[in-house]
Each structure stands twice: as C-alpha cells, then as structure tokens.
Design an enzyme around this catalytic site. Structure first.
Site, PDB file in Angstrom:
ATOM      1  N   LEU A  74     -14.649  -0.754 -21.937  1.00 46.05           N
ATOM      2  CA  LEU A  74     -16.001  -0.966 -22.741  1.00 46.05           C
ATOM      3  C   LEU A  74     -16.626  -2.511 -22.684  1.00 46.05           C
ATOM      4  O   LEU A  74     -17.434  -2.591 -23.439  1.00 46.05           O
ATOM      5  CB  LEU A  74     -16.115  -0.434 -24.179  1.00 46.05           C
ATOM      6  CG  LEU A  74     -15.592   1.121 -24.311  1.00 46.05           C
ATOM      7  CD1 LEU A  74     -15.479   1.506 -25.812  1.00 46.05           C
ATOM      8  CD2 LEU A  74     -16.184   2.097 -23.368  1.00 46.05           C
ATOM      9  N   HIS A  76     -18.270  -5.619 -21.125  1.00 45.10           N
ATOM     10  CA  HIS A  76     -19.332  -5.867 -20.287  1.00 45.10           C
ATOM     11  C   HIS A  76     -18.828  -6.982 -19.176  1.00 45.10           C
ATOM     12  O   HIS A  76     -17.996  -7.782 -19.532  1.00 45.10           O
ATOM     13  CB  HIS A  76     -20.658  -6.338 -20.835  1.00 45.10           C
ATOM     14  CG  HIS A  76     -21.152  -5.467 -21.653  1.00 45.10           C
ATOM     15  ND1 HIS A  76     -20.868  -5.346 -23.020  1.00 45.10           N
ATOM     16  CD2 HIS A  76     -22.393  -4.812 -21.580  1.00 45.10           C
ATOM     17  CE1 HIS A  76     -21.775  -4.420 -23.493  1.00 45.10           C
ATOM     18  NE2 HIS A  76     -22.424  -3.906 -22.816  1.00 45.10           N
ATOM     19  N   MET A 112     -13.755 -11.717 -25.949  1.00 47.05           N
ATOM     20  CA  MET A 112     -12.510 -11.134 -25.506  1.00 47.05           C
ATOM     21  C   MET A 112     -12.518 -11.672 -24.203  1.00 47.05           C
ATOM     22  O   MET A 112     -11.116 -11.839 -23.835  1.00 47.05           O
ATOM     23  CB  MET A 112     -13.074  -9.672 -24.950  1.00 47.05           C
ATOM     24  CG  MET A 112     -13.305  -8.770 -26.202  1.00 47.05           C
ATOM     25  SD  MET A 112     -11.672  -8.641 -27.318  1.00 47.05           S
ATOM     26  CE  MET A 112     -10.555  -7.930 -26.283  1.00 47.05           C
ATOM     27  N   GLU A 113     -13.043 -12.430 -23.482  1.00 45.34           N
ATOM     28  CA  GLU A 113     -12.840 -13.283 -22.255  1.00 45.34           C
ATOM     29  C   GLU A 113     -11.734 -14.371 -22.836  1.00 45.34           C
ATOM     30  O   GLU A 113     -10.777 -14.713 -21.812  1.00 45.34           O
ATOM     31  CB  GLU A 113     -14.007 -13.597 -21.886  1.00 45.34           C
ATOM     32  CG  GLU A 113     -14.804 -12.628 -21.028  1.00 45.34           C
ATOM     33  CD  GLU A 113     -15.381 -11.746 -21.880  1.00 45.34           C
ATOM     34  OE1 GLU A 113     -15.693 -10.520 -21.343  1.00 45.34           O
ATOM     35  OE2 GLU A 113     -15.607 -11.793 -23.100  1.00 45.34           O
ATOM     36  N   ASP A 127       6.238 -15.458 -16.748  1.00 46.64           N
ATOM     37  CA  ASP A 127       6.685 -14.978 -15.511  1.00 46.64           C
ATOM     38  C   ASP A 127       7.294 -16.282 -14.579  1.00 46.64           C
ATOM     39  O   ASP A 127       8.465 -16.032 -13.954  1.00 46.64           O
ATOM     40  CB  ASP A 127       5.661 -14.279 -14.607  1.00 46.64           C
ATOM     41  CG  ASP A 127       5.836 -13.951 -13.290  1.00 46.64           C
ATOM     42  OD1 ASP A 127       6.829 -13.010 -13.117  1.00 46.64           O
ATOM     43  OD2 ASP A 127       5.235 -14.264 -12.309  1.00 46.64           O
TER      44      ASP A 127
END
Length: 266
Positions: A74, A76, A112-113, A127
């Site tokens: 959801l 964009h 969110m980015e 990692d």
C-alpha cells in the site's frame, strides 16, 4: 482515530493522494546494530573479510528507500529527490548507529522510505559482519522527524536510542567526560575522502572556533585532521544539513557538515 489504509468496510486500501497539495516533504529515521567490541574494531579498521562494509550498507539503504513500494504493501511509488544514509561508530553501544534522510516534492510523505532505508542498512551491516559475529542485535529503528504535508512538522520528543541504551545519567556523564558542549556541530566525511582521512566523523564545539563561519571551520579542520589539506581540493563538495553549499555561510548549533567528492548516478 481513522486508519487511512482501511476503507469504510475495513478492507486494506491504498490512500488516494490525488487531491493533496504537492509540497516539499522530508523524513529522518534512525536505528542501531550492537556487536562485540572486537567486531566493531574490525569495522573501524576496515578489516572485515567482505570488504567495505559501510559503503555496501549505504548503497543498500538508498536502494531500499527507492523500492519501498515493492516491500511495504500500500505504499506509493515515489520519485525521491534525495536519499542519504550515514553511520556513526559508537564504542559505548558498542556498535554502529544508522541515520537515514529522504526528501521529495510530492503529495505523500517519505517516512516509510526513511525507515526502510535505516532498516535495510542495519540488515546489510549484519550480513557483512556475520562471518565474525552472529550474535549482533539490531534495534531502535524509529522515525526521528518529518516535515511537509497537511500535518506539518513532527519531531521525536524523547531522548531516543541514547536514553534506551545508556540512560539519562550515563548520557550526561558522557557529555561531561568528553568535554563536548551543547553548541557542537558534526562533521562527516564520505567515500574516498573518508578512506584517505581515516575517519568518518568528528564533533566540533562552535565555542572552539574563532567564529561560526564555514570558512573558519575549514581552516580549523586543516589543523585538526591528518591530511586535512585534502578538504581544500576544488573538487571536494560541502553540504550543510544535506544541502550542498558554495561559498561561506554561518553555521548554527546542531548543524551537520559533510565533505565528499563528486558522485555520479541517480
């Protein structure tokens, strides 16, 4: 309170942002990864078996921010105009603190980015270092601030990860023992400049400078930093609070000054 990603029937739905005003939107997020002291030393000495850990984690974080819509349902697809991922070694943690910054001119925010960039950068650090330390812990991923849009500005009011990890008393003691004042600025070095100078960042109290001009800071760095003359190369760029600047400007407490060579790519 209404959840924007649910429709009137309670079903998941992407928010229609067509009617929103296009404004400049920014967001800052942070996180940390805790590791063994020996692991941190290998990282500081750039001696990890997999190579340049920070450069790889930085690229991963930037890529993740660009592809957030593919990872988080959801969200964009956004045309980001700026993404940066910075690191700070913290020997008290011990580990690495991660800070991400995203910006665009658009109709929806970039929180969110920024959070995705910080998260993936931390995962990539794990990692790259797991061959020598599988017990590392990732935590503290959080939004620090956002601006733009209808809701305006928001800044985290608590002390953040520092308070969680060390407690207010420890933080106060650390400030006094290090001799840092509240008017300090942070100077960061990136890419090949970081490698040549042998450091990623340092703090400089403004009180130690003759004045608060950028030119005065540059002159001070020539004395403070080994091989500081590299900063005087015409090709070296300077950014203050993520904005590239030219010429001389006045610095303010809390400013972040970055020096870096020209880079290519989108």
């Amino acid at each position: 309170m209404t959840l924007t990603h649910l429709d009137e029937r309670g079903q998941a739905s992407m928010v229609d942002v067509h009617g929103k005003d296009e404004t400049r939107r920014e967001a800052v997020a942070s996180g940390w990864i805790r590791m063994q002291p020996d692991t941190l030393k290998l990282l500081v000495d750039d001696s990890m078996p997999k190579g340049d850990v920070l450069a790889t984690a930085r690229i991963a974080g930037i890529q993740a921010a660009k592809r957030t819509h593919e990872l988080i349902p959801l969200c964009h697809a956004l045309m980001l105009s700026k993404v940066s991922v910075d690191f700070e070694f913290d020997h008290r943690l011990p580990g690495v603190r991660v800070r991400s910054f995203c910006r665009l001119a658009g109709r929806t925010g970039v929180e969110m980015e920024a959070l995705t960039a910080a998260s993936v950068a931390c995962l990539t650090l794990y990692d790259m270092c797991k061959a020598v330390d599988r017990g590392m812990v990732i935590g503290g991923v959080q939004l620090e601030s956002k601006s733009g849009g209808r809701s305006g500005e928001w800044h985290r009011e608590d002390a953040g990860v520092e308070a969680v990890e060390h407690g207010p008393a420890d933080d106060e003691a650390a400030v006094h023992s290090s001799g840092l004042s509240s008017d300090q600025i942070t100077v960061r070095f990136f890419a090949e400049l970081r490698e040549s100078l042998g450091m990623e960042s340092l703090t400089v109290p403004l009180a130690e400078l003759a004045d608060s001009r950028l030119s005065t800071l540059r002159a001070s760095l020539l004395q403070r930093v080994q091989s500081g003359e590299l900063l005087e190369q015409p090709r070296i760029l300077c950014a203050v609070n993520h904005e590239v600047v030219q010429g001389d400007i006045t610095l303010s407490p809390g400013d972040e000054i970055a020096f870096f060579p020209p880079v290519t790519g989108g």
